[in-house]
Structures are given as structure tokens and as C-alpha cells.
Design a protein around this motif. Structure first.
Motif, PDB file in Angstrom:
ATOM      1  N   GLU A  54       0.833  -1.212   0.000  1.00 56.57           N
ATOM      2  CA  GLU A  54       0.000   0.000   0.000  1.00 56.57           C
ATOM      3  C   GLU A  54       0.864   1.257   0.000  1.00 56.57           C
ATOM      4  O   GLU A  54       0.600   2.211  -0.736  1.00 56.57           O
ATOM      5  CB  GLU A  54      -0.909  -0.012   1.226  1.00 56.57           C
ATOM      6  CG  GLU A  54      -1.776   1.222   1.363  1.00 56.57           C
ATOM      7  CD  GLU A  54      -2.599   1.173   2.643  1.00 56.57           C
ATOM      8  OE1 GLU A  54      -2.407   2.072   3.484  1.00 56.57           O
ATOM      9  OE2 GLU A  54      -3.414   0.254   2.783  1.00 56.57           O
ATOM     10  N   SER A  55       1.906   1.246   0.806  1.00 55.90           N
ATOM     11  CA  SER A  55       2.809   2.394   0.887  1.00 55.90           C
ATOM     12  C   SER A  55       3.579   2.578  -0.421  1.00 55.90           C
ATOM     13  O   SER A  55       3.739   3.700  -0.919  1.00 55.90           O
ATOM     14  CB  SER A  55       3.781   2.212   2.049  1.00 55.90           C
ATOM     15  OG  SER A  55       4.643   3.323   2.154  1.00 55.90           O
ATOM     16  N   ARG A  57       2.594   1.711  -3.389  1.00 54.81           N
ATOM     17  CA  ARG A  57       1.643   2.238  -4.371  1.00 54.81           C
ATOM     18  C   ARG A  57       1.445   3.742  -4.179  1.00 54.81           C
ATOM     19  O   ARG A  57       1.381   4.499  -5.146  1.00 54.81           O
ATOM     20  CB  ARG A  57       0.305   1.519  -4.254  1.00 54.81           C
ATOM     21  CG  ARG A  57       0.327   0.139  -4.809  1.00 54.81           C
ATOM     22  CD  ARG A  57      -1.028  -0.519  -4.672  1.00 54.81           C
ATOM     23  NE  ARG A  57      -0.998  -1.839  -5.269  1.00 54.81           N
ATOM     24  CZ  ARG A  57      -1.841  -2.794  -4.983  1.00 54.81           C
ATOM     25  NH1 ARG A  57      -2.824  -2.589  -4.117  1.00 54.81           N
ATOM     26  NH2 ARG A  57      -1.745  -3.968  -5.560  1.00 54.81           N
ATOM     27  N   TRP A  58       1.334   4.173  -2.915  1.00 54.35           N
ATOM     28  CA  TRP A  58       1.124   5.588  -2.644  1.00 54.35           C
ATOM     29  C   TRP A  58       2.324   6.408  -3.130  1.00 54.35           C
ATOM     30  O   TRP A  58       2.173   7.398  -3.835  1.00 54.35           O
ATOM     31  CB  TRP A  58       0.910   5.826  -1.149  1.00 54.35           C
ATOM     32  CG  TRP A  58       0.384   7.197  -0.861  1.00 54.35           C
ATOM     33  CD1 TRP A  58      -0.918   7.524  -0.681  1.00 54.35           C
ATOM     34  CD2 TRP A  58       1.128   8.410  -0.761  1.00 54.35           C
ATOM     35  NE1 TRP A  58      -1.034   8.888  -0.479  1.00 54.35           N
ATOM     36  CE2 TRP A  58       0.223   9.451  -0.527  1.00 54.35           C
ATOM     37  CE3 TRP A  58       2.474   8.720  -0.867  1.00 54.35           C
ATOM     38  CZ2 TRP A  58       0.606  10.779  -0.389  1.00 54.35           C
ATOM     39  CZ3 TRP A  58       2.874  10.042  -0.731  1.00 54.35           C
ATOM     40  CH2 TRP A  58       1.935  11.054  -0.492  1.00 54.35           C
ATOM     41  N   HIS A  59       3.516   5.974  -2.775  1.00 57.04           N
ATOM     42  CA  HIS A  59       4.719   6.722  -3.159  1.00 57.04           C
ATOM     43  C   HIS A  59       4.940   6.684  -4.672  1.00 57.04           C
ATOM     44  O   HIS A  59       5.405   7.669  -5.256  1.00 57.04           O
ATOM     45  CB  HIS A  59       5.939   6.193  -2.404  1.00 57.04           C
ATOM     46  CG  HIS A  59       5.923   6.552  -0.955  1.00 57.04           C
ATOM     47  ND1 HIS A  59       6.182   7.824  -0.494  1.00 57.04           N
ATOM     48  CD2 HIS A  59       5.649   5.814   0.150  1.00 57.04           C
ATOM     49  CE1 HIS A  59       6.094   7.853   0.820  1.00 57.04           C
ATOM     50  NE2 HIS A  59       5.751   6.640   1.231  1.00 57.04           N
ATOM     51  N   GLU A  62       2.709   9.170  -6.097  1.00 56.53           N
ATOM     52  CA  GLU A  62       3.243  10.506  -5.820  1.00 56.53           C
ATOM     53  C   GLU A  62       4.332  10.876  -6.820  1.00 56.53           C
ATOM     54  O   GLU A  62       4.362  12.002  -7.330  1.00 56.53           O
ATOM     55  CB  GLU A  62       3.788  10.590  -4.399  1.00 56.53           C
ATOM     56  CG  GLU A  62       4.314  11.979  -4.057  1.00 56.53           C
ATOM     57  CD  GLU A  62       4.942  12.060  -2.694  1.00 56.53           C
ATOM     58  OE1 GLU A  62       4.791  13.117  -2.056  1.00 56.53           O
ATOM     59  OE2 GLU A  62       5.594  11.082  -2.264  1.00 56.53           O
ATOM     60  N   THR A  67       1.714  14.713  -5.085  1.00 56.68           N
ATOM     61  CA  THR A  67       1.150  14.412  -3.765  1.00 56.68           C
ATOM     62  C   THR A  67      -0.368  14.526  -3.748  1.00 56.68           C
ATOM     63  O   THR A  67      -1.063  13.686  -3.169  1.00 56.68           O
ATOM     64  CB  THR A  67       1.764  15.346  -2.707  1.00 56.68           C
ATOM     65  OG1 THR A  67       3.186  15.192  -2.736  1.00 56.68           O
ATOM     66  CG2 THR A  67       1.252  15.040  -1.316  1.00 56.68           C
ATOM     67  N   ALA A  70      -1.942  11.509  -5.471  1.00 54.84           N
ATOM     68  CA  ALA A  70      -1.704  10.300  -4.669  1.00 54.84           C
ATOM     69  C   ALA A  70      -2.630  10.274  -3.466  1.00 54.84           C
ATOM     70  O   ALA A  70      -3.212   9.229  -3.128  1.00 54.84           O
ATOM     71  CB  ALA A  70      -0.243  10.228  -4.229  1.00 54.84           C
ATOM     72  N   THR A  71      -2.802  11.419  -2.826  1.00 53.31           N
ATOM     73  CA  THR A  71      -3.683  11.501  -1.661  1.00 53.31           C
ATOM     74  C   THR A  71      -5.134  11.270  -2.052  1.00 53.31           C
ATOM     75  O   THR A  71      -5.869  10.555  -1.362  1.00 53.31           O
ATOM     76  CB  THR A  71      -3.520  12.863  -0.967  1.00 53.31           C
ATOM     77  OG1 THR A  71      -2.144  13.012  -0.577  1.00 53.31           O
ATOM     78  CG2 THR A  71      -4.405  12.975   0.260  1.00 53.31           C
ATOM     79  N   PHE A  74      -5.279   7.384  -2.933  1.00 57.77           N
ATOM     80  CA  PHE A  74      -4.948   6.374  -1.929  1.00 57.77           C
ATOM     81  C   PHE A  74      -5.090   6.857  -0.484  1.00 57.77           C
ATOM     82  O   PHE A  74      -4.732   6.136   0.443  1.00 57.77           O
ATOM     83  CB  PHE A  74      -3.508   5.889  -2.137  1.00 57.77           C
ATOM     84  CG  PHE A  74      -3.305   5.183  -3.451  1.00 57.77           C
ATOM     85  CD1 PHE A  74      -3.765   3.900  -3.662  1.00 57.77           C
ATOM     86  CD2 PHE A  74      -2.676   5.830  -4.500  1.00 57.77           C
ATOM     87  CE1 PHE A  74      -3.579   3.253  -4.877  1.00 57.77           C
ATOM     88  CE2 PHE A  74      -2.486   5.214  -5.719  1.00 57.77           C
ATOM     89  CZ  PHE A  74      -2.938   3.911  -5.911  1.00 57.77           C
ATOM     90  N   ARG A  77      -0.850  10.174   3.221  1.00 59.61           N
ATOM     91  CA  ARG A  77       0.477   9.583   3.064  1.00 59.61           C
ATOM     92  C   ARG A  77       0.703   8.544   4.155  1.00 59.61           C
ATOM     93  O   ARG A  77       0.492   8.821   5.331  1.00 59.61           O
ATOM     94  CB  ARG A  77       1.539  10.676   3.164  1.00 59.61           C
ATOM     95  CG  ARG A  77       2.973  10.162   3.058  1.00 59.61           C
ATOM     96  CD  ARG A  77       3.988  11.243   3.392  1.00 59.61           C
ATOM     97  NE  ARG A  77       3.889  12.398   2.529  1.00 59.61           N
ATOM     98  CZ  ARG A  77       4.656  12.617   1.460  1.00 59.61           C
ATOM     99  NH1 ARG A  77       5.600  11.754   1.149  1.00 59.61           N
ATOM    100  NH2 ARG A  77       4.499  13.692   0.743  1.00 59.61           N
TER     101      ARG A  77
END
Length: 82
Positions: A54-55, A57-59, A62, A67, A70-71, A74, A77
């Protein structure tokens, strides 16, 4: 083309590109895009080696989209993992 490229080399490059079909140009563009995505993902994994999927994918989102996107996609952060 780079400023340090010899004019005859640059001209040959442009000639070869002009000879490509639209389909060949698209294929090259898709391949280059995929390479950039793979490099970006590798960079995220290198910077966050213990991150959850999950992390990661978020980064990755981003890196690609910023940002804010991404926010929106997902959520907030994820915390940084050691």
C-alpha cells in the motif's frame, strides 16, 4: 538532441525517426513510458525497502502524479517505515 551530438549523427537520428511508421513510433513511446515507470517503481522500493505494498503504491503515485493526486487516490500519506 544534445548540444554535444555531432550534426551528422543528429541528422541520421532524425532521418531514422522520419522513416518510422506511426505504429512503430507509438511502440517506441509505449516502451519508453514503461521503462520510466519501472525505474520510478525501483526508486520507490529502494528509498522505502520495508514499505508495505500500500505504501509503495502511494509513493509510486506521488512520483508519477504528485502528492495531491496520490492523496486523492490512496488517502493520506502512509507513515515512513524504518
Amino acid at each position: 538532441m544534445q548540444h554535444d551530438t555531432a550534426p551528422q549523427v543528429a541528422n541520421r537520428y532524425y532521418e531514422l525517426n522520419a522513416a518510422l511508421t506511426p505504429g512503430q513510433r507509438l511502440q517506441i513511446a509505449v516502451s519508453l513510458s514503461q521503462s520510466v515507470r519501472e525505474l520510478a517503481l525501483a526508486g520507490v522500493r529502494q528509498r522505502h525497502p520495508h514499505a508495505s505494498l500500500e505504501s509503495v503504491r502511494w509513493h509510486f503515485a506521488e512520483v508519477l502524479y504528485g502528492t495531491q493526486i496520490a492523496t486523492r487516490a490512496f488517502g493520506l500519506r502512509p507513515p515512513v517505515t524504518p
